[in-house]
Motif scaffolding. Sequence first.
Motif, PDB file in Angstrom:
ATOM      1  N   ALA A  28      42.538  51.890  42.795  1.00 18.63           N
ATOM      2  CA  ALA A  28      43.724  51.164  43.932  1.00 18.63           C
ATOM      3  C   ALA A  28      43.598  49.821  43.089  1.00 18.63           C
ATOM      4  CB  ALA A  28      43.310  51.241  44.964  1.00 18.63           C
ATOM      5  N   LEU A  29      44.591  48.963  43.190  1.00 14.21           N
ATOM      6  CA  LEU A  29      44.543  47.003  42.915  1.00 14.21           C
ATOM      7  C   LEU A  29      45.089  46.638  44.387  1.00 14.21           C
ATOM      8  CD1 LEU A  29      46.147  47.096  38.998  1.00 14.21           C
ATOM      9  CD2 LEU A  29      43.825  47.745  39.744  1.00 14.21           C
ATOM     10  N   VAL A  30      44.171  45.713  44.288  1.00 12.77           N
ATOM     11  CA  VAL A  30      44.958  44.644  44.910  1.00 12.77           C
ATOM     12  C   VAL A  30      44.767  43.725  44.279  1.00 12.77           C
ATOM     13  CG1 VAL A  30      44.228  43.917  47.046  1.00 12.77           C
ATOM     14  CG2 VAL A  30      44.243  46.052  47.083  1.00 12.77           C
ATOM     15  N   LEU A  31      45.916  42.483  44.340  1.00 13.38           N
ATOM     16  CA  LEU A  31      46.213  41.236  44.653  1.00 13.38           C
ATOM     17  C   LEU A  31      45.509  40.679  45.517  1.00 13.38           C
ATOM     18  CD1 LEU A  31      46.554  38.382  42.505  1.00 13.38           C
ATOM     19  CD2 LEU A  31      49.130  39.065  43.066  1.00 13.38           C
ATOM     20  N   ASP A  32      44.754  40.029  46.136  1.00 11.91           N
ATOM     21  CA  ASP A  32      44.508  39.154  47.460  1.00 11.91           C
ATOM     22  C   ASP A  32      44.908  37.554  47.339  1.00 11.91           C
ATOM     23  OD1 ASP A  32      42.770  36.889  46.059  1.00 11.91           O
ATOM     24  OD2 ASP A  32      41.137  38.328  46.616  1.00 11.91           O
ATOM     25  N   ALA A  33      44.664  36.736  48.352  1.00  6.16           N
ATOM     26  CA  ALA A  33      45.890  36.095  49.475  1.00  6.16           C
ATOM     27  C   ALA A  33      45.097  34.807  47.579  1.00  6.16           C
ATOM     28  CB  ALA A  33      44.992  35.776  50.732  1.00  6.16           C
ATOM     29  N   ASP A  59      39.275  40.679  52.362  1.00  5.92           N
ATOM     30  CA  ASP A  59      38.793  41.292  50.609  1.00  5.92           C
ATOM     31  C   ASP A  59      38.266  42.559  51.034  1.00  5.92           C
ATOM     32  OD1 ASP A  59      36.598  40.340  52.546  1.00  5.92           O
ATOM     33  OD2 ASP A  59      35.311  39.929  51.066  1.00  5.92           O
ATOM     34  N   THR A  60      39.107  43.367  52.627  1.00  2.71           N
ATOM     35  CA  THR A  60      39.111  44.941  52.641  1.00  2.71           C
ATOM     36  C   THR A  60      40.004  45.372  52.334  1.00  2.71           C
ATOM     37  OG1 THR A  60      38.891  44.159  54.866  1.00  2.71           O
ATOM     38  CG2 THR A  60      37.029  44.097  54.297  1.00  2.71           C
ATOM     39  N   PHE A  70      36.899  49.502  53.029  1.00  6.43           N
ATOM     40  CA  PHE A  70      35.820  48.994  52.118  1.00  6.43           C
ATOM     41  C   PHE A  70      36.132  47.692  51.264  1.00  6.43           C
ATOM     42  CE2 PHE A  70      36.953  53.829  52.611  1.00  6.43           C
ATOM     43  CZ  PHE A  70      36.062  54.076  52.041  1.00  6.43           C
ATOM     44  N   SER A  71      34.877  47.109  51.302  1.00  5.14           N
ATOM     45  CA  SER A  71      34.887  45.921  50.068  1.00  5.14           C
ATOM     46  C   SER A  71      35.467  46.050  48.904  1.00  5.14           C
ATOM     47  CB  SER A  71      33.167  45.121  50.503  1.00  5.14           C
ATOM     48  OG  SER A  71      33.654  43.702  49.471  1.00  5.14           O
ATOM     49  N   LEU A  78      32.828  49.122  55.651  1.00  6.91           N
ATOM     50  CA  LEU A  78      31.755  48.451  56.269  1.00  6.91           C
ATOM     51  C   LEU A  78      32.023  48.611  57.816  1.00  6.91           C
ATOM     52  CD1 LEU A  78      34.094  44.930  54.494  1.00  6.91           C
ATOM     53  CD2 LEU A  78      31.742  45.948  54.057  1.00  6.91           C
ATOM     54  N   ASN A  79      31.950  50.081  57.972  1.00  6.48           N
ATOM     55  CA  ASN A  79      32.384  50.661  59.388  1.00  6.48           C
ATOM     56  C   ASN A  79      32.905  51.777  59.074  1.00  6.48           C
ATOM     57  OD1 ASN A  79      35.119  50.526  58.797  1.00  6.48           O
ATOM     58  ND2 ASN A  79      35.518  50.436  60.216  1.00  6.48           N
TER      59      ASN A  79
END
Length: 108
Positions: A28-33, A59-60, A70-71, A78-79
């Motif tokens: 899974a790829l994520v481009l964060d803010a 960042d999750t 997930f971080s 995280l939970n």
Amino acid sequence: MSATRVCAVSDLVQDQARRVEVDGVPIALVLDAQGEVHAIGDTCTHGDISLSEGFVEGDTLECWAHGSAFSLRTGKPLNLPAYEPVPVYEVTIENGDVLIDPTAIKQA
């Protein structure tokens, strides 16, 4: 193994996950803010669900099925209900392309 091009950074939508596969490894790829690209294992360790179908917040990455978040930096849940981390992969950006080596797992 060397890093493989998976997409262009411009193909990613901020705060949305995108599923890619490198040598049979779902990621899974994520481009964060902040403009940083993250790559984590795409399979939730609780329910064998694709995390890229989940929700990005900060960042999750949250699994849509049971709510485990997930971080993106460490892969740690995280939970509950997940308690096992997902792998986090090194990301290289070259000439606007995202490259991943599925054997290069970051150490938390």
